[in-house]
Write a protein that holds these residues in place. Structure first.
Motif, PDB file in Angstrom:
ATOM      1  N   ILE A 183       0.863  -1.100   0.063  1.00 44.13           N
ATOM      2  CA  ILE A 183       0.082   0.015  -0.002  1.00 44.13           C
ATOM      3  C   ILE A 183       0.806   1.205  -0.002  1.00 44.13           C
ATOM      4  O   ILE A 183       0.628   2.278  -0.579  1.00 44.13           O
ATOM      5  CB  ILE A 183      -0.854  -0.047   1.332  1.00 44.13           C
ATOM      6  CG1 ILE A 183      -1.823  -1.012   0.926  1.00 44.13           C
ATOM      7  CG2 ILE A 183      -1.708   1.306   1.308  1.00 44.13           C
ATOM      8  CD1 ILE A 183      -3.030  -0.904  -0.248  1.00 44.13           C
ATOM      9  N   GLN A 184       2.065   1.184   0.796  1.00 46.08           N
ATOM     10  CA  GLN A 184       2.849   2.258   0.967  1.00 46.08           C
ATOM     11  C   GLN A 184       3.468   2.682  -0.445  1.00 46.08           C
ATOM     12  O   GLN A 184       3.473   3.873  -0.755  1.00 46.08           O
ATOM     13  CB  GLN A 184       3.870   2.318   1.961  1.00 46.08           C
ATOM     14  CG  GLN A 184       4.772   3.513   2.209  1.00 46.08           C
ATOM     15  CD  GLN A 184       3.969   4.509   2.660  1.00 46.08           C
ATOM     16  OE1 GLN A 184       2.905   4.324   3.492  1.00 46.08           O
ATOM     17  NE2 GLN A 184       4.299   5.674   2.319  1.00 46.08           N
ATOM     18  N   ARG A 185       4.043   1.472  -1.305  1.00 45.12           N
ATOM     19  CA  ARG A 185       4.662   1.739  -2.424  1.00 45.12           C
ATOM     20  C   ARG A 185       3.596   2.535  -3.486  1.00 45.12           C
ATOM     21  O   ARG A 185       3.693   3.199  -4.395  1.00 45.12           O
ATOM     22  CB  ARG A 185       5.250   0.446  -2.967  1.00 45.12           C
ATOM     23  CG  ARG A 185       6.405   0.219  -2.250  1.00 45.12           C
ATOM     24  CD  ARG A 185       7.092  -1.081  -2.980  1.00 45.12           C
ATOM     25  NE  ARG A 185       6.124  -2.280  -2.916  1.00 45.12           N
ATOM     26  CZ  ARG A 185       6.524  -2.997  -1.746  1.00 45.12           C
ATOM     27  NH1 ARG A 185       7.587  -2.677  -0.710  1.00 45.12           N
ATOM     28  NH2 ARG A 185       5.917  -4.009  -1.495  1.00 45.12           N
ATOM     29  N   GLU A 186       2.304   1.778  -3.378  1.00 47.67           N
ATOM     30  CA  GLU A 186       1.301   2.254  -4.265  1.00 47.67           C
ATOM     31  C   GLU A 186       1.054   3.796  -4.072  1.00 47.67           C
ATOM     32  O   GLU A 186       0.708   4.829  -5.133  1.00 47.67           O
ATOM     33  CB  GLU A 186      -0.063   1.507  -4.160  1.00 47.67           C
ATOM     34  CG  GLU A 186      -1.151   1.882  -4.955  1.00 47.67           C
ATOM     35  CD  GLU A 186      -1.021   1.238  -6.215  1.00 47.67           C
ATOM     36  OE1 GLU A 186      -1.744   1.367  -7.102  1.00 47.67           O
ATOM     37  OE2 GLU A 186      -0.114   0.344  -6.590  1.00 47.67           O
ATOM     38  N   VAL A 187       0.899   4.333  -2.950  1.00 41.14           N
ATOM     39  CA  VAL A 187       0.614   5.402  -2.615  1.00 41.14           C
ATOM     40  C   VAL A 187       1.770   6.600  -2.899  1.00 41.14           C
ATOM     41  O   VAL A 187       1.606   7.798  -3.417  1.00 41.14           O
ATOM     42  CB  VAL A 187       0.431   5.895  -0.987  1.00 41.14           C
ATOM     43  CG1 VAL A 187       0.143   7.227  -0.730  1.00 41.14           C
ATOM     44  CG2 VAL A 187      -0.985   5.132  -0.467  1.00 41.14           C
ATOM     45  N   THR A 188       2.956   5.925  -2.791  1.00 45.98           N
ATOM     46  CA  THR A 188       4.256   6.668  -3.085  1.00 45.98           C
ATOM     47  C   THR A 188       4.493   6.983  -4.381  1.00 45.98           C
ATOM     48  O   THR A 188       4.846   7.822  -5.094  1.00 45.98           O
ATOM     49  CB  THR A 188       5.505   5.988  -2.515  1.00 45.98           C
ATOM     50  OG1 THR A 188       5.322   5.865  -1.111  1.00 45.98           O
ATOM     51  CG2 THR A 188       6.636   6.834  -2.918  1.00 45.98           C
ATOM     52  N   ASN A 189       3.991   5.747  -5.404  1.00 48.85           N
ATOM     53  CA  ASN A 189       4.068   6.120  -6.971  1.00 48.85           C
ATOM     54  C   ASN A 189       2.883   6.892  -7.372  1.00 48.85           C
ATOM     55  O   ASN A 189       3.067   7.074  -8.846  1.00 48.85           O
ATOM     56  CB  ASN A 189       4.320   4.497  -7.315  1.00 48.85           C
ATOM     57  CG  ASN A 189       5.162   3.787  -6.942  1.00 48.85           C
ATOM     58  OD1 ASN A 189       6.489   4.208  -6.766  1.00 48.85           O
ATOM     59  ND2 ASN A 189       4.952   2.441  -7.125  1.00 48.85           N
ATOM     60  N   GLY A 190       2.344   7.442  -6.590  1.00 50.15           N
ATOM     61  CA  GLY A 190       1.299   8.677  -7.014  1.00 50.15           C
ATOM     62  C   GLY A 190      -0.017   7.853  -7.356  1.00 50.15           C
ATOM     63  O   GLY A 190      -0.845   8.378  -7.838  1.00 50.15           O
ATOM     64  N   HIS A 191      -0.289   6.395  -7.620  1.00 49.10           N
ATOM     65  CA  HIS A 191      -1.295   5.945  -7.853  1.00 49.10           C
ATOM     66  C   HIS A 191      -2.510   6.070  -6.733  1.00 49.10           C
ATOM     67  O   HIS A 191      -3.830   5.712  -7.169  1.00 49.10           O
ATOM     68  CB  HIS A 191      -1.116   4.495  -8.143  1.00 49.10           C
ATOM     69  CG  HIS A 191      -0.267   4.125  -9.121  1.00 49.10           C
ATOM     70  ND1 HIS A 191       0.523   2.928  -9.397  1.00 49.10           N
ATOM     71  CD2 HIS A 191       0.033   4.698 -10.319  1.00 49.10           C
ATOM     72  CE1 HIS A 191       1.423   2.814 -10.481  1.00 49.10           C
ATOM     73  NE2 HIS A 191       1.101   3.812 -10.939  1.00 49.10           N
ATOM     74  N   GLY A 192      -2.186   6.381  -5.609  1.00 51.02           N
ATOM     75  CA  GLY A 192      -3.162   6.675  -4.768  1.00 51.02           C
ATOM     76  C   GLY A 192      -3.718   8.115  -4.634  1.00 51.02           C
ATOM     77  O   GLY A 192      -4.620   8.644  -3.637  1.00 51.02           O
ATOM     78  N   SER A 193      -3.174   8.989  -5.715  1.00 49.08           N
ATOM     79  CA  SER A 193      -3.639  10.389  -5.478  1.00 49.08           C
ATOM     80  C   SER A 193      -5.193  10.383  -6.128  1.00 49.08           C
ATOM     81  O   SER A 193      -5.687   9.507  -7.076  1.00 49.08           O
ATOM     82  CB  SER A 193      -2.890  11.194  -6.527  1.00 49.08           C
ATOM     83  OG  SER A 193      -3.548  12.304  -6.876  1.00 49.08           O
ATOM     84  N   ALA A 194      -5.985  11.443  -5.645  1.00 48.82           N
ATOM     85  CA  ALA A 194      -7.342  11.519  -6.203  1.00 48.82           C
ATOM     86  C   ALA A 194      -7.288  12.306  -7.392  1.00 48.82           C
ATOM     87  O   ALA A 194      -8.490  12.053  -7.984  1.00 48.82           O
ATOM     88  CB  ALA A 194      -8.132  12.209  -5.024  1.00 48.82           C
ATOM     89  N   GLU A 195      -6.189  12.771  -7.871  1.00 48.06           N
ATOM     90  CA  GLU A 195      -6.338  13.330  -9.287  1.00 48.06           C
ATOM     91  C   GLU A 195      -5.950  12.324 -10.285  1.00 48.06           C
ATOM     92  O   GLU A 195      -5.069  11.380  -9.991  1.00 48.06           O
ATOM     93  CB  GLU A 195      -5.557  14.500  -9.515  1.00 48.06           C
ATOM     94  CG  GLU A 195      -5.660  15.595  -8.359  1.00 48.06           C
ATOM     95  CD  GLU A 195      -4.551  16.834  -8.446  1.00 48.06           C
ATOM     96  OE1 GLU A 195      -4.710  17.595  -9.241  1.00 48.06           O
ATOM     97  OE2 GLU A 195      -3.599  16.745  -7.826  1.00 48.06           O
ATOM     98  N   PRO A 196      -6.435  12.285 -11.357  1.00 49.96           N
ATOM     99  CA  PRO A 196      -6.120  11.364 -12.328  1.00 49.96           C
ATOM    100  C   PRO A 196      -4.800  11.593 -12.939  1.00 49.96           C
ATOM    101  O   PRO A 196      -3.962  12.766 -12.781  1.00 49.96           O
ATOM    102  CB  PRO A 196      -7.037  11.869 -13.695  1.00 49.96           C
ATOM    103  CG  PRO A 196      -8.302  12.626 -12.828  1.00 49.96           C
ATOM    104  CD  PRO A 196      -7.773  13.162 -11.852  1.00 49.96           C
ATOM    105  N   PRO A 197      -4.011  10.993 -13.210  1.00 49.23           N
ATOM    106  CA  PRO A 197      -2.421  10.837 -13.525  1.00 49.23           C
ATOM    107  C   PRO A 197      -2.253  11.835 -14.358  1.00 49.23           C
ATOM    108  O   PRO A 197      -1.200  12.804 -14.261  1.00 49.23           O
ATOM    109  CB  PRO A 197      -2.132   9.463 -13.975  1.00 49.23           C
ATOM    110  CG  PRO A 197      -3.267   8.418 -13.431  1.00 49.23           C
ATOM    111  CD  PRO A 197      -4.327   9.244 -13.506  1.00 49.23           C
TER     112      PRO A 197
END
Length: 287
Positions: A183-197
């Motif tokens: 989960i931490q890696r997912e959030v760190t990579n930006g996939h957990g952002s509320a904004e579209p990439p």
């Protein structure tokens, strides 16, 4: 659709509830300016709006509780200068969780600083918004697993359901650190952002000049505030320049002499009145 424009007048815990608040404590110049613009826009578009000022110690709590009492379906607010969109959405979501059951269905729309882009959040339990790469992964897994037996009986929701149940099981087992790490890696990579990439990358690539143009556009929308701000800056810069000029001439600039640190002032006092006229600063008269 009814529109309610809400302003939260922040008060301290010690100053709320014990005594009634005066009108000027709730309705200030800020509310006057905001509501004036709101009414002007509403008249141009033919919309009906309700204006409301609510006192509260926590603005997010006040907004959520007011929206629940009014049975609103959506909350629209600007981006906080101290929080990211995800942090602000989490704060509003936390206040929604504090509401008594049954909680209403609410969505949150945060308007970003450029006044054009927005970020949406659904408060409480809701279907997740998956990015295209997540949907592609679920589809590939569905194709692979369908070919191994279930066939047409297998659906994409089955893939998501199994993944969620396995995560829940592992989260409460000795594999919990691995789950937290993923989960931490997912959030760190930006996939957990509320904004579209794509939108997030565009915002991150924004140049300082874009922010300067946005600042000038904001000033142009409020000429009175802009005039006061420019006048204040001019007076402050002028006063600082004058003080520095005096300090530089008296204290910082060196004297126009060679070796100024060796200059002395001799003041000789003569007992003979006839020689008093021979006093001269910086020079001793011979006897």
């Amino acid at each position: 659709m009814d529109i309610v424009v809400l302003s939260v007048r922040q008060v301290t815990q010690a100053g709320s509830g014990e005594h009634a608040l005066d009108t000027d404590q709730i309705f200030s110049d800020d509310e006057t300016n905001v509501f004036t613009h709101v009414v002007t826009l509403a008249e141009k578009t033919g919309k009906h709006v309700e204006l409301m000022v609510v006192p509260g110690s926590n603005p997010y709590e006040a907004v959520v509780q007011t929206a629940a009492r009014l049975q609103s379906s959506r909350i629209v607010m600007g981006l906080s200068p101290k929080l990211t969109p995800s942090e602000q959405g989490a704060e509003v979501g936390y206040q929604w969780e504090q509401l008594p059951e049954p909680r209403p269905s609410l969505s949150l729309e945060i308007v970003l600083e450029n006044q054009k882009d927005t970020v949406f959040f659904n408060l409480g339990p809701h279907p997740p918004r998956l990015w295209p790469e997540d949907i592609d992964l679920a589809h590939r897994l569905w194709l692979e697993l369908s070919a191994k037996g279930p066939g047409a009986k297998l659906h994409h929701r089955d893939i998501i359901g199994v993944a969620l149940r396995r995560m829940s099981t592992e989260l409460h087992s000795d594999r919990s650190p691995e789950v937290f790490g993923d989960i931490q890696r997912e959030v760190t990579n930006g996939h957990g952002s509320a904004e579209p990439p794509k939108r997030r990358k565009r915002r991150e690539r924004r140049k300082p000049s874009d922010r300067v143009r946005y600042a000038f556009r904001s000033l142009a929308k409020s000429p009175g505030f802009a005039a006061v701000a420019i006048f204040t800056l001019a007076v402050g810069i002028g006063a600082n320049t004058a003080v520095f000029s005096v300090a530089n001439a008296l204290l910082l600039r060196p004297l126009p002499y060679a070796r100024p640190d060796r200059l002395v002032l001799l003041d000789l006092q003569r007992k003979d009145p006839r020689l008093a006229a021979a006093r001269s600063p910086g020079r001793a008269s011979p006897r």
